[in-house]
Design a protein around this motif. Structure first.
Motif, PDB file in Angstrom:
ATOM      1  N   PRO A 197       0.812  -1.225   0.000  1.00 51.97           N
ATOM      2  CA  PRO A 197       0.000   0.000   0.000  1.00 51.97           C
ATOM      3  C   PRO A 197       0.844   1.274   0.000  1.00 51.97           C
ATOM      4  N   THR A 198       1.984   1.263   0.697  1.00 53.42           N
ATOM      5  CA  THR A 198       2.841   2.450   0.781  1.00 53.42           C
ATOM      6  C   THR A 198       4.146   2.181   0.061  1.00 53.42           C
ATOM      7  N   ILE A 199       4.538   3.100  -0.823  1.00 55.95           N
ATOM      8  CA  ILE A 199       5.779   2.922  -1.585  1.00 55.95           C
ATOM      9  C   ILE A 199       6.613   4.202  -1.503  1.00 55.95           C
ATOM     10  N   THR A 200       7.917   4.077  -1.686  1.00 58.00           N
ATOM     11  CA  THR A 200       8.846   5.205  -1.753  1.00 58.00           C
ATOM     12  C   THR A 200       9.690   5.034  -3.010  1.00 58.00           C
ATOM     13  N   PHE A 201       9.792   6.088  -3.801  1.00 63.01           N
ATOM     14  CA  PHE A 201      10.568   6.016  -5.038  1.00 63.01           C
ATOM     15  C   PHE A 201      11.279   7.340  -5.262  1.00 63.01           C
ATOM     16  N   THR A 202      12.283   7.317  -6.147  1.00 60.54           N
ATOM     17  CA  THR A 202      13.054   8.517  -6.494  1.00 60.54           C
ATOM     18  C   THR A 202      12.726   8.903  -7.927  1.00 60.54           C
ATOM     19  N   PRO A 203      11.961   9.940  -8.133  1.00 61.71           N
ATOM     20  CA  PRO A 203      11.584  10.324  -9.501  1.00 61.71           C
ATOM     21  C   PRO A 203      12.764  10.941 -10.243  1.00 61.71           C
ATOM     22  N   SER A 204      12.706  10.834 -11.535  1.00 59.62           N
ATOM     23  CA  SER A 204      13.693  11.473 -12.409  1.00 59.62           C
ATOM     24  C   SER A 204      12.954  12.347 -13.404  1.00 59.62           C
ATOM     25  N   LEU A 205      13.720  13.138 -14.163  1.00 56.79           N
ATOM     26  CA  LEU A 205      13.084  13.977 -15.180  1.00 56.79           C
ATOM     27  C   LEU A 205      12.386  13.142 -16.236  1.00 56.79           C
ATOM     28  N   ASP A 206      12.828  11.884 -16.429  1.00 51.39           N
ATOM     29  CA  ASP A 206      12.174  10.998 -17.397  1.00 51.39           C
ATOM     30  C   ASP A 206      10.787  10.574 -16.921  1.00 51.39           C
ATOM     31  N   ASP A 207      10.515  10.686 -15.614  1.00 53.71           N
ATOM     32  CA  ASP A 207       9.199  10.306 -15.095  1.00 53.71           C
ATOM     33  C   ASP A 207       8.147  11.384 -15.300  1.00 53.71           C
ATOM     34  N   HIS A 208       8.580  12.528 -15.837  1.00 57.22           N
ATOM     35  CA  HIS A 208       7.620  13.621 -16.045  1.00 57.22           C
ATOM     36  C   HIS A 208       6.517  13.181 -17.014  1.00 57.22           C
ATOM     37  N   GLN A 209       5.259  13.413 -16.613  1.00 60.62           N
ATOM     38  CA  GLN A 209       4.065  13.047 -17.380  1.00 60.62           C
ATOM     39  C   GLN A 209       3.843  11.533 -17.456  1.00 60.62           C
ATOM     40  N   LYS A 210       4.534  10.757 -16.633  1.00 59.66           N
ATOM     41  CA  LYS A 210       4.232   9.328 -16.525  1.00 59.66           C
ATOM     42  C   LYS A 210       3.079   9.139 -15.542  1.00 59.66           C
ATOM     43  N   THR A 211       2.457   7.940 -15.538  1.00 56.23           N
ATOM     44  CA  THR A 211       1.310   7.669 -14.673  1.00 56.23           C
ATOM     45  C   THR A 211       1.628   6.595 -13.641  1.00 56.23           C
ATOM     46  N   LEU A 212       0.980   6.746 -12.471  1.00 58.37           N
ATOM     47  CA  LEU A 212       1.006   5.729 -11.429  1.00 58.37           C
ATOM     48  C   LEU A 212      -0.425   5.263 -11.199  1.00 58.37           C
ATOM     49  N   THR A 213      -0.628   3.930 -11.101  1.00 54.72           N
ATOM     50  CA  THR A 213      -1.972   3.368 -10.915  1.00 54.72           C
ATOM     51  C   THR A 213      -1.980   2.471  -9.686  1.00 54.72           C
ATOM     52  N   CYS A 214      -2.972   2.708  -8.809  1.00 54.18           N
ATOM     53  CA  CYS A 214      -3.175   1.853  -7.641  1.00 54.18           C
ATOM     54  C   CYS A 214      -4.407   0.977  -7.902  1.00 54.18           C
ATOM     55  N   GLU A 215      -4.246  -0.342  -7.775  1.00 57.58           N
ATOM     56  CA  GLU A 215      -5.352  -1.279  -7.962  1.00 57.58           C
ATOM     57  C   GLU A 215      -5.732  -1.913  -6.623  1.00 57.58           C
ATOM     58  N   MET A 216      -7.039  -2.005  -6.382  1.00 53.99           N
ATOM     59  CA  MET A 216      -7.574  -2.610  -5.165  1.00 53.99           C
ATOM     60  C   MET A 216      -8.436  -3.809  -5.578  1.00 53.99           C
ATOM     61  N   ILE A 217      -8.064  -5.041  -5.119  1.00 57.52           N
ATOM     62  CA  ILE A 217      -8.693  -6.289  -5.583  1.00 57.52           C
ATOM     63  C   ILE A 217      -9.301  -7.020  -4.379  1.00 57.52           C
ATOM     64  N   THR A 218     -10.574  -7.441  -4.527  1.00 56.55           N
ATOM     65  CA  THR A 218     -11.239  -8.194  -3.458  1.00 56.55           C
ATOM     66  C   THR A 218     -10.883  -9.672  -3.560  1.00 56.55           C
ATOM     67  N   SER A 219     -11.322 -10.426  -2.529  1.00 58.87           N
ATOM     68  CA  SER A 219     -11.062 -11.876  -2.520  1.00 58.87           C
ATOM     69  C   SER A 219     -11.793 -12.584  -3.646  1.00 58.87           C
ATOM     70  N   LYS A 220     -12.844 -11.968  -4.135  1.00 64.82           N
ATOM     71  CA  LYS A 220     -13.599 -12.560  -5.237  1.00 64.82           C
ATOM     72  C   LYS A 220     -13.060 -12.141  -6.598  1.00 64.82           C
ATOM     73  N   GLY A 221     -11.941 -11.346  -6.606  1.00 64.15           N
ATOM     74  CA  GLY A 221     -11.327 -10.941  -7.862  1.00 64.15           C
ATOM     75  C   GLY A 221     -11.870  -9.644  -8.420  1.00 64.15           C
ATOM     76  N   LYS A 222     -12.758  -8.973  -7.706  1.00 62.30           N
ATOM     77  CA  LYS A 222     -13.291  -7.698  -8.163  1.00 62.30           C
ATOM     78  C   LYS A 222     -12.239  -6.617  -7.959  1.00 62.30           C
ATOM     79  N   THR A 223     -12.011  -5.791  -8.987  1.00 62.35           N
ATOM     80  CA  THR A 223     -10.925  -4.802  -8.950  1.00 62.35           C
ATOM     81  C   THR A 223     -11.455  -3.396  -9.199  1.00 62.35           C
ATOM     82  N   THR A 224     -10.953  -2.440  -8.400  1.00 58.69           N
ATOM     83  CA  THR A 224     -11.135  -1.007  -8.683  1.00 58.69           C
ATOM     84  C   THR A 224      -9.749  -0.362  -8.654  1.00 58.69           C
TER      85      THR A 224
END
Length: 563
Positions: A197-224
């Motif tokens: 759930p919690t992450i730490t990263f070091t961004p670079s200029l190449d990461d500009h306009q890139k996307t990060l996506t967090c997915e939440m999945i239930t035990s039944k496989g349902k994802t948001t």
């Protein structure tokens, strides 16, 4: 109307009574307020507010509360504050305190197996007979639905290249969802990037306009999921250098600059960044003094005074970050605004003149103040020039002394701070009895003025009188001379003709006779005269005109001796 059969009447009563019974409190003094139905998405959490009264009160001591499933006496306990009870659902929690009439229930990590009806039961302390189940009043029905809400991503703030950034993804409502799986994906990375759930990263200029996506999945496989866009800023450095009267002085560890009053100072702000930016100089009042878009921005301060003392800020604003640095200027100046106050022990204030009078048995307090930067050292010095003695010294803005009549003398206040010296003298003199009061002095001054005017007029009159007397005496003397010459000055023609001496005839009719000069005589004779020789001149005198016939003027002789 038709007649109702007894058997059908009993049937109707059996159907109606349970409906009426549900809204009626069985026992007076017992009530509960709670929602009859609650819906929660799978894997998430929900809080159900609940309050109650028992035996006409909601204040208890060492009481217990229980949330249970039906049936009334044998249903499972799902949440309680009684640690000795066997709890069947660890994700159900009694958040409220029964001692205050609070029966609030929280369900975390909801699952399909949590659906159903639940009711609340209250029991007083072990020694209390108050016990009641609110089964008939109301039961709460829990419904679990499919997960549709997106996860929540914490605020990233400013993302700067080369600086670590921490971000967290969590279920909505800040619930602990152990049955949910949370994972991260990055647009330039294939597959799962992170799986916590919690992450730490070091961004670079190449990461500009890139996307990060967090997915939440239930035990039944349902994802948001939820996606954010990275806006990476380049590092921006701001440095300040300065010049004082043309001399460059820049110390990275010194942001407090001392400048002597009247100096000229140039502040230079330098910005390093690959992004576009605006540079601004502001003062301690947030007033914009200079702005621009170049990599260097200068601020010029001329003829600096104490009003220029303060903190100056250079700020560089890019499209996603603002960075800046401060510099404090302290303008130094010599002592000034010296002020002396003189106060008697009787409370009377004396004007701070060059001389002040003191009475017998009187004490004067002399106070001297002066400001300066750095603060001035102020002292009182006693005695005339060449014989001074320091009698007080205060390392501050003022110095104070007490002076009695026996200490009457010259007192001098000195103030200095390394940039200059300021001084002022006060003569303390004993007041004599014959000294006039200010009113008397004013009257005396007026009297002296008029005496001077009168004396001037008298002087003029006396001078005129002396001149007049002199003229009268001179006229009288001249008159006697004329009379004497007219009586004794007649000579025979024989004597005049017999003499061989050179003479000159000076005849000016209708005028008084005047004596001829030596040069006139010399020019008239045309001869060379010996210094020891005796010479004569003819002088004609004319008497005042008379009424009788005019007579021929007589010729007289006077002795003229060459010098």
């Amino acid at each position: 109307m038709g007649q109702i059969k007894p058997s059908s009447m009993w049937v109707r009563l059996v159907v109606i009574l349970p409906l009426v019974w549900k809204g009626i409190t069985c026992l007076a003094g017992y009530s509960i307020q709670v929602s009859p139905s609650v819906s929660v998405q799978e894997g998430l959490c929900v809080t159900i507010p609940c309050t109650f009264t028992a035996n006409n009160t909601n204040t208890f001591r060492d009481s217990f509360g229980y949330w249970r499933r039906p049936p009334l006496h044998t249903g499972d306990i799902v949440a309680t504050n009684d640690k000795s009870s066997d709890v069947k659902k660890p994700n159900f929690h009694l958040r409220g305190n029964p001692d205050t009439g609070d029966c609030t229930l929280t369900i975390t990590d909801a699952g399909r197996e949590d659906e159903g009806k639940y009711f609340f039961r209250f029991e007083g302390s072990k020694y209390s007979s108050v016990k009641y189940s609110y089964y008939r009043e109301v039961t709460t029905t829990i419904t679990v639905t499919d997960l549709t809400e997106e996860p929540v991503i914490s605020d990233l703030g400013t993302v700067t290249a080369g600086i670590d950034k921490t971000v967290t993804c969590s279920p909505p409502g800040n619930c602990s969802a152990t049955s949910l799986v949370i994972q991260w994906k990055k647009s330039d990375v294939s597959g799962i990037w992170k799986n916590t759930p919690t992450i730490t990263f070091t961004p670079s200029l190449d990461d500009h306009q890139k996307t990060l996506t967090c997915e939440m999945i239930t035990s039944k496989g349902k994802t948001t999921k939820k996606t954010i866009l990275l806006d990476v800023c380049s590092p921006t450095s701001v440095t300040v250098t300065w010049e004082i009267n043309g001399k460059k002085k820049n110390k990275a560890d010194n942001k407090d600059i001392k400048v002597v009053e009247g100096s000229e100072m140039i502040l230079t702000c330098s910005v390093q960044s690959i992004r576009t930016f605006n540079v601004t100089w502001t003062d301690w009042r947030n007033k914009v003094l200079q702005d621009g878009t170049e990599k260097e921005l200068k601020l010029k301060l001329e003829n600096m005074t104490m009003k220029d003392t303060g903190t100056y800020t250079c700020s560089a604003l890019t499209d996603c970050v603002i960075n800046g640095t401060n510099i404090t200027i302290n303008v130094l100046y010599p002592p000034r605004n010296m002020e002396i106050t003189i106060q008697s022990d009787s409370g009377k204030k004396h004007p701070a003149r060059s001389q002040v009078n003191i009475n017998e048995n009187e004490t004067l307090t002399l106070t001297c103040r002066a400001d300066g930067n750095p603060p001035s050292t102020v002292v009182w010095v006693r005695g005339a020039a060449g014989n001074e003695t320091s009698i007080t010294s205060n390392s501050g803005l003022s110095a104070e002394i007490n002076v009695t009549s026996s200490q009457a003398d010259v007192y001098q206040c000195l103030a200095w701070n390394g940039l200059g010296l300021r001084e002022r003298r006060i003569q303390v003199a004993i007041k004599q009895d014959h000294l006039e009061t200010p009113a008397e002095q004013t009257s005396s001054d007026k009297l002296s003025f008029w005496n001077l005017v009168i004396a001037f007029i008298c002087g003029i009159c006396i001078s005129a009188l002396v001149i007049l007397l002199y003229k009268l005496i001179t006229r009288k003397k001249n008159a006697k001379t004329e009379t004497y010459m007219s009586v004794n000055g007649v000579s025979s023609s024989a004597e005049q003709q017999s003499t061989d001496d050179i003479y000159m005839n000076v005849d000016k009719p209708k005028q008084k006779a005047e004596e001829a000069t030596y040069s006139d005589i010399k020019n008239a004779s045309g001869a060379t005269l010996d210094e020891n020789e005796l010479h004569y001149s003819t002088v004609a005198f004319t008497e005042k005109p008379s009424k009788g016939p005019s007579s021929q003027p007589e010729t007289e002789y006077a002795e003229v001796k060459r010098k």
